[in-house]
Design a protein around this motif. Structure first.
Motif, short mmCIF file in Angstrom:
data_model
loop_
_atom_site.label_atom_id
_atom_site.label_comp_id
_atom_site.label_asym_id
_atom_site.label_seq_id
_atom_site.Cartn_x
_atom_site.Cartn_y
_atom_site.Cartn_z
N ASP A 1 28.05 -71.27 60.94
CA ASP A 1 28.22 -70.51 59.98
C ASP A 1 27.37 -71.21 59.14
O ASP A 1 27.06 -70.61 57.80
N TYR B 1 25.45 -64.66 63.40
CA TYR B 1 24.42 -63.36 63.94
C TYR B 1 23.66 -63.15 62.64
O TYR B 1 22.53 -62.26 63.80
N ARG B 2 23.39 -63.60 61.57
CA ARG B 2 21.82 -63.10 61.19
C ARG B 2 20.95 -64.24 61.33
O ARG B 2 19.70 -63.41 61.22
N THR C 1 20.28 -64.81 64.86
CA THR C 1 19.91 -64.20 65.98
C THR C 1 18.93 -63.59 66.03
O THR C 1 18.28 -62.92 66.48
N GLU C 2 19.23 -62.09 64.42
CA GLU C 2 18.83 -61.31 64.15
C GLU C 2 16.75 -62.30 63.89
O GLU C 2 15.78 -61.82 64.57
N TYR D 1 23.35 -65.08 71.84
CA TYR D 1 22.27 -63.59 71.82
C TYR D 1 22.22 -62.63 72.42
O TYR D 1 23.54 -61.38 72.57
N MET E 1 31.57 -62.57 66.38
CA MET E 1 30.33 -63.23 65.42
C MET E 1 30.52 -62.29 64.14
O MET E 1 29.92 -63.45 63.18
N LYS E 2 30.27 -61.34 64.52
CA LYS E 2 29.54 -60.96 62.74
C LYS E 2 30.86 -60.57 61.46
O LYS E 2 30.45 -61.22 60.27
N SER F 1 30.46 -60.11 69.62
CA SER F 1 29.57 -59.94 68.98
C SER F 1 30.84 -58.90 67.39
O SER F 1 30.29 -59.25 66.82
N ALA G 1 26.46 -62.07 70.52
CA ALA G 1 26.15 -61.43 69.82
C ALA G 1 25.49 -59.50 70.60
O ALA G 1 25.22 -58.95 69.19
N ARG G 2 25.72 -59.45 71.24
CA ARG G 2 25.02 -58.21 71.61
C ARG G 2 26.00 -57.19 72.55
O ARG G 2 26.52 -56.28 72.15
#
Length: 299
Positions: free
Chosen positions: A183, A230-231, A233-234, A209, A222-223, A219, A213-214
């Motif tokens: 992070d 997380y950003r 992974t996007e 991911y 992580m968020k 998830s 992250a899902r």
């Protein structure tokens, strides 16, 4: 099956290694479509050719089949040398390969733990995800039932990875430490080695991911704990781009073969938690975790 010179990625949204290959194809700028194993063609042609029910598989426009995420990336890097995803300089190149290995293999215990140790808390989501992969059709209950059947097979992997009641606390603590370090890094850089994605990022996408992250439980962790991760992974699932927050960051690896300072804590965690497993003497995925080693030394 292929047309219009497309690559076909056979995979699934919840598949760990499909996430690695998908992000590679996106960042490499290759044109591809993604299809699920529920497609009858996969069962009749791909499984027959590979002789194994496995994803990801990449099928080229001329019908050649590539299997295994690392082999797929190696082959496509050779065929499409533009926009390279492996650093050219020696230090960055070896660090990229090391991080790729850690993400692809060293983080498997954490990825599998957060999926299967928390199966009850995320049962419906997992049934839907596994079901959409293998069941073709619109019947909701049949899809969920197919997903549950497939889950029972994968649910048994934890013991072989060394994940049990004695090691779970160490796995979770190590994962949280890694999230914290990542992070901080992604506050400074869009990718692991600076402003350009590479195989290190794809290796980390494998666990971070599809599983972490899902799946609902990891998830949420992580968020809340590591929103920059997380950003990332996007970002890894978007085409060539510069985030608004990194508008002034050169879209390239750092100059002079330099490793970002914020990557150093991540490398320290890598060697603390996985370093022993780089030796053939220590083959278990879990034996390298520093907290377990410390506990053993204290006995």
């Amino acid at each position: 099956m292929n047309n219009n010179n497309l690559l076909t990625l056979w995979g699934s949204p919840h598949s760990l290694y499909t996430g690695k290959v998908r992000s590679y194809l996106i960042k490499k700028g290759l044109t591809f479509r993604e299809l699920l194993p529920a497609n009858p063609y996969f069962q009749n042609e791909i499984v027959t050719a590979v002789r194994l029910m496995v994803v990801p598989v990449v099928e080229t426009a001329d019908g050649e089949i590539l299997q295994d995420s690392t082999a797929i990336i190696d082959q496509l890097e050779h065929r499409y040398p533009d926009n390279p995803m492996i650093p050219a300089t020696p230090i960055q190149r070896i660090v990229a390969h090391l991080l790729d290995g850690f993400g692809s293999q060293g983080m498997l215990p954490a990825a599998m733990h957060y999926r299967w140790s928390y199966r009850t808390e995320q049962e419906h989501f997992l049934r839907a995800e596994f079901g959409r992969t293998i069941h073709h059709g619109s019947n909701r209950e049949q899809r969920l039932a197919a997903g549950a059947s497939m889950m029972d097979y994968f649910n048994g992997f934890l013991p072989t990875l060394g994940v049990n009641n004695d090691t779970i606390s160490a796995v979770e603590a190590a994962h949280e430490d890694l999230l914290d370090a990542l992070d901080t890094h992604f506050q400074h850089h869009p990718y692991l080695l600076g402003g350009h994605p590479c195989i290190a990022d794809f290796g980390f996408m494998a666990p971070l991911y599809a599983h972490l992250a899902r799946d609902p439980v990891p998830s949420a962790l992580m968020k809340q704990r590591a929103p920059n991760v997380y950003r990332w992974t996007e970002r890894m699932n978007q085409g060539l781009m510069i985030d608004a927050e990194f508008f002034d960051h050169p879209p390239e690896f750092l100059a002079d073969d330099v490793i970002p300072e914020t990557l150093e804590p991540i490398l320290k965690l890598l060697f603390a938690d996985w370093g022993r497993n780089l030796s053939p003497i220590h083959s278990s995925p879990i034996t390298g975790y520093r907290k377990i080693v410390t506990q053993q030394q204290g006995k």
